[in-house]
Design an enzyme around this catalytic site. Sequence first.
Site, short mmCIF file in Angstrom:
data_model
loop_
_atom_site.label_atom_id
_atom_site.label_comp_id
_atom_site.label_asym_id
_atom_site.label_seq_id
_atom_site.Cartn_x
_atom_site.Cartn_y
_atom_site.Cartn_z
N HIS A 1 15.38 4.60 -5.45
CA HIS A 1 15.13 3.62 -6.52
C HIS A 1 13.69 3.79 -6.99
O HIS A 1 12.76 3.19 -6.47
CB HIS A 1 15.37 2.20 -5.98
CG HIS A 1 15.30 1.13 -7.02
ND1 HIS A 1 16.05 -0.03 -6.93
CD2 HIS A 1 14.57 1.00 -8.16
CE1 HIS A 1 15.78 -0.81 -7.97
NE2 HIS A 1 14.87 -0.20 -8.72
N HIS B 1 11.59 4.43 -10.78
CA HIS B 1 11.55 4.62 -12.23
C HIS B 1 10.38 5.55 -12.54
O HIS B 1 9.23 5.20 -12.29
CB HIS B 1 11.36 3.28 -12.94
CG HIS B 1 12.45 2.31 -12.67
ND1 HIS B 1 13.57 2.19 -13.48
CD2 HIS B 1 12.63 1.40 -11.67
CE1 HIS B 1 14.37 1.26 -12.99
NE2 HIS B 1 13.82 0.76 -11.89
N HIS C 1 21.19 -2.14 -11.49
CA HIS C 1 20.35 -3.23 -10.97
C HIS C 1 21.18 -4.52 -10.99
O HIS C 1 21.81 -4.84 -12.00
CB HIS C 1 19.13 -3.41 -11.86
CG HIS C 1 18.08 -2.36 -11.70
ND1 HIS C 1 18.36 -1.02 -11.70
CD2 HIS C 1 16.72 -2.47 -11.56
CE1 HIS C 1 17.23 -0.34 -11.55
NE2 HIS C 1 16.22 -1.20 -11.47
N GLU D 1 18.48 -9.12 -8.40
CA GLU D 1 17.03 -9.14 -8.20
C GLU D 1 16.52 -10.49 -8.69
O GLU D 1 16.22 -11.38 -7.92
CB GLU D 1 16.36 -8.00 -8.97
CG GLU D 1 14.84 -8.00 -8.86
CD GLU D 1 14.16 -7.07 -9.86
OE1 GLU D 1 12.97 -6.80 -9.68
OE2 GLU D 1 14.81 -6.63 -10.83
N ASP E 1 10.27 1.63 -6.43
CA ASP E 1 10.53 1.03 -7.74
C ASP E 1 9.59 1.55 -8.84
O ASP E 1 9.87 2.56 -9.47
CB ASP E 1 10.46 -0.50 -7.63
CG ASP E 1 11.22 -1.22 -8.74
OD1 ASP E 1 11.87 -0.55 -9.57
OD2 ASP E 1 11.19 -2.46 -8.77
N ASP E 2 8.46 0.86 -9.06
CA ASP E 2 7.46 1.25 -10.07
C ASP E 2 6.10 1.25 -9.37
O ASP E 2 5.27 0.35 -9.59
CB ASP E 2 7.46 0.27 -11.24
CG ASP E 2 8.80 0.22 -11.96
OD1 ASP E 2 9.05 1.08 -12.81
OD2 ASP E 2 9.60 -0.69 -11.64
#
Length: 335
Positions: free
Chosen positions: A14, A16, A194, A197, A275-276
């Site tokens: 996961h 991005h 997704h 969340e 994630d980011d």
Amino acid sequence: MKEFIQYLPKVELHLHIEGTLEPELMLALAKRNNIDIPFNSIAEVRDAYNFHNLQSFLDIYFQGADVLIKEQDFFELTWAYLLRCQADNVVHTEIFFDPQAHTQRGICFDTVVNGIHRALIKGTTELGISSKLIMCFLRHLDEESAFKTLAQAQDHQDKIIAVGLDSTELGHPAAKFEQVFKQAIKQGFLTVAHAGEEGPASNIHEALRLLHITRIDHGVRCTDDEELVQQLVSERIPLTVCPLSNIKLKVFERMEQHNIVALLRKGVCVTINSDDPAYFGGYMTDNFLAVNQALPMNKTEIAQFTFNAIAASFISKSEKQRLTIVTQRYLEQNN
């Protein structure tokens, strides 16, 4: 334990790629491509990375993406991330990209995917890091835009293994994208999304039922529904959880409140991901360390996150066996 985590083989599911845009590269690309951004220094960019919810993060996320113009930009972005993978002993990664964030700015789909893919190939040959590429639809845009993006991906099915669904859950249910996911499956793409969340556990149910996804990105709201948790355990449906992201975006106030270790101990196929990371303060090792500091585990439990990620990945059965053996040996030698 810190050393054990540092050198543990890791698999990221996961991530991005646009979310790995560090301030230094953002400013360099803005200058090279003559793009105006509202920041004059690295410190100003970092100061802007104080979010109070998902939408405030997305606002700056898409603003940052404006500096990505040429194929070389996407190559450099991806290569920088792969060097982070090497430092964290990430042996396999499956990365998301958001083509609509670029095509709606007039950037050609081919420019985006070819730049990313070129770096991934180099990562395999020069760093020994295997990878898969997942194309995400932006859920705040309409399904017609998603269909157009799916059509653009047809010439790149040798590079893209799956489709996903990201951006804000609120007001954008899975049902909105049911038909485009059905078409993507028909074309041979695997599917993820997704869910759970910022949205409720019911969003996870809907994504599984309507989009026929093979794993859930985030999914931490599953604990609001004990029957759902039992379904995740019995059907071995993976969750790609992003601990530091969850804290930064206030899904949980403190890491001590996070449910990731409780889910692991219940037998859910839960994984750790970043994630980011440029925006949320940490790559893979940082996430593992943050979880273990707040919620101490033994080495077997920590390694289970890697075993789960290997099982949940989109690599071949033989490659899964190989990585499982590598991780098992590491655990035995260091336990």
